[in-house]
Design a protein around this motif. Structure first.
Motif, PDB file in Angstrom:
ATOM      1  N   ASP A   1       1.003  -1.450   0.097  1.00  0.00           N
ATOM      2  CA  ASP A   1       0.118   0.148  -0.237  1.00  0.00           C
ATOM      3  C   ASP A   1       0.827   1.027  -0.002  1.00  0.00           C
ATOM      4  OD1 ASP A   1      -1.689   1.810   0.545  1.00  0.00           O
ATOM      5  OD2 ASP A   1      -2.944   1.331   2.292  1.00  0.00           O
ATOM      6  N   ILE A   2       1.210   1.934  -1.211  1.00  0.00           N
ATOM      7  CA  ILE A   2       2.398   2.779  -0.922  1.00  0.00           C
ATOM      8  C   ILE A   2       1.296   3.805  -0.614  1.00  0.00           C
ATOM      9  CG2 ILE A   2       3.096   4.676  -2.757  1.00  0.00           C
ATOM     10  CD1 ILE A   2       3.722   1.951  -4.810  1.00  0.00           C
ATOM     11  N   GLY A   3      -0.254   4.475  -0.989  1.00  0.00           N
ATOM     12  CA  GLY A   3      -0.642   5.430  -0.430  1.00  0.00           C
ATOM     13  C   GLY A   3      -1.097   6.730  -1.366  1.00  0.00           C
ATOM     14  N   THR A   4      -0.435   7.589  -0.817  1.00  0.00           N
ATOM     15  CA  THR A   4       0.030   9.127  -1.993  1.00  0.00           C
ATOM     16  C   THR A   4       1.133   9.499  -2.091  1.00  0.00           C
ATOM     17  OG1 THR A   4      -0.050  10.181   0.153  1.00  0.00           O
ATOM     18  CG2 THR A   4      -2.276  10.053  -1.136  1.00  0.00           C
ATOM     19  N   GLY A   5       1.775   8.311  -0.691  1.00  0.00           N
ATOM     20  CA  GLY A   5       3.295   8.384  -0.993  1.00  0.00           C
ATOM     21  C   GLY A   5       4.256   9.292  -0.129  1.00  0.00           C
ATOM     22  N   GLU A   6       2.979  10.394   0.792  1.00  0.00           N
ATOM     23  CA  GLU A   6       3.341  11.248   1.691  1.00  0.00           C
ATOM     24  C   GLU A   6       3.810  10.369   2.677  1.00  0.00           C
ATOM     25  OE1 GLU A   6       0.140  13.304   1.960  1.00  0.00           O
ATOM     26  OE2 GLU A   6       0.531  14.776   0.576  1.00  0.00           O
ATOM     27  N   ALA A   7       3.229   8.610   2.887  1.00  0.00           N
ATOM     28  CA  ALA A   7       4.322   8.513   4.395  1.00  0.00           C
ATOM     29  C   ALA A   7       4.542   7.428   4.039  1.00  0.00           C
ATOM     30  CB  ALA A   7       2.605   7.678   5.246  1.00  0.00           C
ATOM     31  N   PRO A   8       5.295   6.425   4.620  1.00  0.00           N
ATOM     32  CA  PRO A   8       5.737   4.862   4.136  1.00  0.00           C
ATOM     33  C   PRO A   8       4.668   3.997   4.051  1.00  0.00           C
ATOM     34  CG  PRO A   8       6.663   5.530   7.176  1.00  0.00           C
ATOM     35  CD  PRO A   8       5.705   6.576   6.354  1.00  0.00           C
ATOM     36  N   THR A   9       5.592   2.717   3.061  1.00  0.00           N
ATOM     37  CA  THR A   9       4.588   2.222   2.579  1.00  0.00           C
ATOM     38  C   THR A   9       4.479   0.912   3.209  1.00  0.00           C
ATOM     39  OG1 THR A   9       5.885   2.464   0.382  1.00  0.00           O
ATOM     40  CG2 THR A   9       4.695   0.096   0.425  1.00  0.00           C
ATOM     41  N   GLU A  10       3.216   0.289   3.217  1.00  0.00           N
ATOM     42  CA  GLU A  10       2.988  -0.459   3.889  1.00  0.00           C
ATOM     43  C   GLU A  10       2.663  -2.063   3.351  1.00  0.00           C
ATOM     44  OE1 GLU A  10       1.953  -1.836   7.910  1.00  0.00           O
ATOM     45  OE2 GLU A  10       2.182   0.011   7.477  1.00  0.00           O
ATOM     46  N   THR A  11       3.864  -3.453   3.680  1.00  0.00           N
ATOM     47  CA  THR A  11       3.839  -4.690   3.133  1.00  0.00           C
ATOM     48  C   THR A  11       2.854  -4.886   3.687  1.00  0.00           C
ATOM     49  OG1 THR A  11       5.648  -3.556   1.968  1.00  0.00           O
ATOM     50  CG2 THR A  11       5.026  -5.683   1.848  1.00  0.00           C
ATOM     51  N   LEU A  12       2.076  -6.151   2.964  1.00  0.00           N
ATOM     52  CA  LEU A  12       1.053  -7.129   3.694  1.00  0.00           C
ATOM     53  C   LEU A  12       1.239  -8.448   2.913  1.00  0.00           C
ATOM     54  CD1 LEU A  12      -2.017  -4.770   4.589  1.00  0.00           C
ATOM     55  CD2 LEU A  12      -0.262  -5.468   5.847  1.00  0.00           C
ATOM     56  N   ARG A  13       1.228  -9.432   3.524  1.00  0.00           N
ATOM     57  CA  ARG A  13       0.778 -10.568   3.099  1.00  0.00           C
ATOM     58  C   ARG A  13      -0.672 -11.247   2.432  1.00  0.00           C
ATOM     59  NH1 ARG A  13       5.045 -14.806   5.395  1.00  0.00           N
ATOM     60  NH2 ARG A  13       7.069 -13.554   4.968  1.00  0.00           N
ATOM     61  N   ALA A  14      -1.632 -11.656   1.179  1.00  0.00           N
ATOM     62  CA  ALA A  14      -2.707 -11.379   0.944  1.00  0.00           C
ATOM     63  C   ALA A  14      -2.822 -12.841   0.749  1.00  0.00           C
ATOM     64  CB  ALA A  14      -2.899 -10.613   0.259  1.00  0.00           C
ATOM     65  N   LYS A  15      -3.398 -13.553   1.336  1.00  0.00           N
ATOM     66  CA  LYS A  15      -3.793 -14.997   1.177  1.00  0.00           C
ATOM     67  C   LYS A  15      -4.632 -15.188   0.516  1.00  0.00           C
ATOM     68  CE  LYS A  15      -1.170 -17.740   3.621  1.00  0.00           C
ATOM     69  NZ  LYS A  15      -0.524 -18.464   3.566  1.00  0.00           N
ATOM     70  N   VAL A  16      -4.968 -16.390  -0.826  1.00  0.00           N
ATOM     71  CA  VAL A  16      -5.625 -17.123  -1.630  1.00  0.00           C
ATOM     72  C   VAL A  16      -7.196 -18.130  -0.909  1.00  0.00           C
ATOM     73  CG1 VAL A  16      -6.562 -17.739  -3.825  1.00  0.00           C
ATOM     74  CG2 VAL A  16      -4.408 -16.906  -3.913  1.00  0.00           C
ATOM     75  N   LYS A  17      -8.386 -17.553  -1.387  1.00  0.00           N
ATOM     76  CA  LYS A  17      -9.257 -17.712  -0.370  1.00  0.00           C
ATOM     77  C   LYS A  17     -10.271 -17.659  -1.483  1.00  0.00           C
ATOM     78  CE  LYS A  17     -10.972 -17.719   3.756  1.00  0.00           C
ATOM     79  NZ  LYS A  17     -11.396 -16.406   5.083  1.00  0.00           N
ATOM     80  N   GLY A  18     -10.467 -18.776  -2.839  1.00  0.00           N
ATOM     81  CA  GLY A  18     -11.343 -18.465  -3.546  1.00  0.00           C
ATOM     82  C   GLY A  18     -10.924 -17.823  -4.834  1.00  0.00           C
ATOM     83  N   HIS A  19     -11.361 -16.929  -4.985  1.00  0.00           N
ATOM     84  CA  HIS A  19     -11.169 -16.169  -6.327  1.00  0.00           C
ATOM     85  C   HIS A  19     -11.098 -14.714  -5.407  1.00  0.00           C
ATOM     86  CE1 HIS A  19     -15.215 -15.002  -5.350  1.00  0.00           C
ATOM     87  NE2 HIS A  19     -15.053 -14.372  -5.580  1.00  0.00           N
ATOM     88  N   LEU A  20     -10.592 -14.555  -4.006  1.00  0.00           N
ATOM     89  CA  LEU A  20     -10.212 -13.554  -3.678  1.00  0.00           C
ATOM     90  C   LEU A  20      -9.028 -13.751  -3.010  1.00  0.00           C
ATOM     91  CD1 LEU A  20     -12.741 -13.309  -1.151  1.00  0.00           C
ATOM     92  CD2 LEU A  20     -13.500 -11.576  -3.297  1.00  0.00           C
ATOM     93  N   LEU A  21      -8.557 -12.305  -3.140  1.00  0.00           N
ATOM     94  CA  LEU A  21      -7.368 -11.638  -1.609  1.00  0.00           C
ATOM     95  C   LEU A  21      -7.660 -11.978  -0.972  1.00  0.00           C
ATOM     96  CD1 LEU A  21      -4.506 -10.943  -4.102  1.00  0.00           C
ATOM     97  CD2 LEU A  21      -5.120 -13.048  -3.545  1.00  0.00           C
ATOM     98  N   VAL A  22      -6.513 -12.205   0.403  1.00  0.00           N
ATOM     99  CA  VAL A  22      -7.503 -11.741   1.720  1.00  0.00           C
ATOM    100  C   VAL A  22      -6.281 -11.581   2.978  1.00  0.00           C
ATOM    101  CG1 VAL A  22      -8.986 -12.553   3.647  1.00  0.00           C
ATOM    102  CG2 VAL A  22      -9.773 -13.464   1.416  1.00  0.00           C
ATOM    103  N   VAL A  23      -6.702 -10.619   3.474  1.00  0.00           N
ATOM    104  CA  VAL A  23      -5.470 -10.040   4.513  1.00  0.00           C
ATOM    105  C   VAL A  23      -6.199 -10.397   5.649  1.00  0.00           C
ATOM    106  CG1 VAL A  23      -4.056  -8.322   4.801  1.00  0.00           C
ATOM    107  CG2 VAL A  23      -4.379  -8.372   3.103  1.00  0.00           C
ATOM    108  N   PRO A  24      -5.735 -10.527   6.579  1.00  0.00           N
ATOM    109  CA  PRO A  24      -6.942 -11.038   7.874  1.00  0.00           C
ATOM    110  C   PRO A  24      -5.963  -9.280   8.697  1.00  0.00           C
ATOM    111  CG  PRO A  24      -4.702 -12.488   7.880  1.00  0.00           C
ATOM    112  CD  PRO A  24      -4.825 -11.782   6.425  1.00  0.00           C
ATOM    113  N   ALA A  25      -6.929  -9.132   9.893  1.00  0.00           N
ATOM    114  CA  ALA A  25      -6.174  -7.636  10.335  1.00  0.00           C
ATOM    115  C   ALA A  25      -5.783  -8.359  11.344  1.00  0.00           C
ATOM    116  CB  ALA A  25      -7.578  -7.475  11.152  1.00  0.00           C
TER     117      ALA A  25
END
Length: 134
Positions: A60-84
């Protein structure tokens, strides 16, 4: 004949610990740089898949003003899911509909003991991203 049992054990072990392969159609539909813009806000995200991994990297780069957030997304059917994750992100679901990325977020509610409380809310904030490049 002595090698047969050893070969079977090796094959069984390899099958049990093999990582599940993500289907190629999921990889090609989600991979790329995605952009969202409205009157007051822009957002850029990058989704990529690394060979041999059973998850997607979601930046998640956002607008570029804050540091980039990197997360892992798992495949669930046809979705990508990032747990909280506490103090990091809310629950995120991503889906491709007609060539656009539909990103939905639902706030996570945390208890005092650090566990997520059962969130039955159907209130999802939704943003639709357009692909910038693959």
């Amino acid at each position: 004949m002595k090698h047969l049992p050893l070969s079977l054990v090796f094959l069984f072990t390899k099958l049990c610990f093999a990582q599940s392969e993500i289907p190629q159609n999921i990889k090609t539909s989600f991979t790329g740089t995605w952009f969202y813009e409205d009157n007051f806000h822009t957002n850029t995200i990058i989704i990529m898949f690394e060979k041999g991994k059973d998850y997607a990297t979601f930046k998640d780069i956002g607008t570029g003003e804050a540091p980039t957030e990197t997360l892992r997304a798992k495949v669930k059917g046809h979705l990508l899911v990032v747990p909280a994750q506490r103090e990091k992100n809310d629950e995120i679901e991503m889906e491709i509909v007609k060539g656009k990325l539909h990103l939905r977020t639902r706030p996570a509610i945390w208890g005092r003991d650090g566990t997520i409380l059962n969130n039955k809310s159907d209130h999802w904030a939704k943003r639709i991203f357009k692909r910038v490049k693959n």
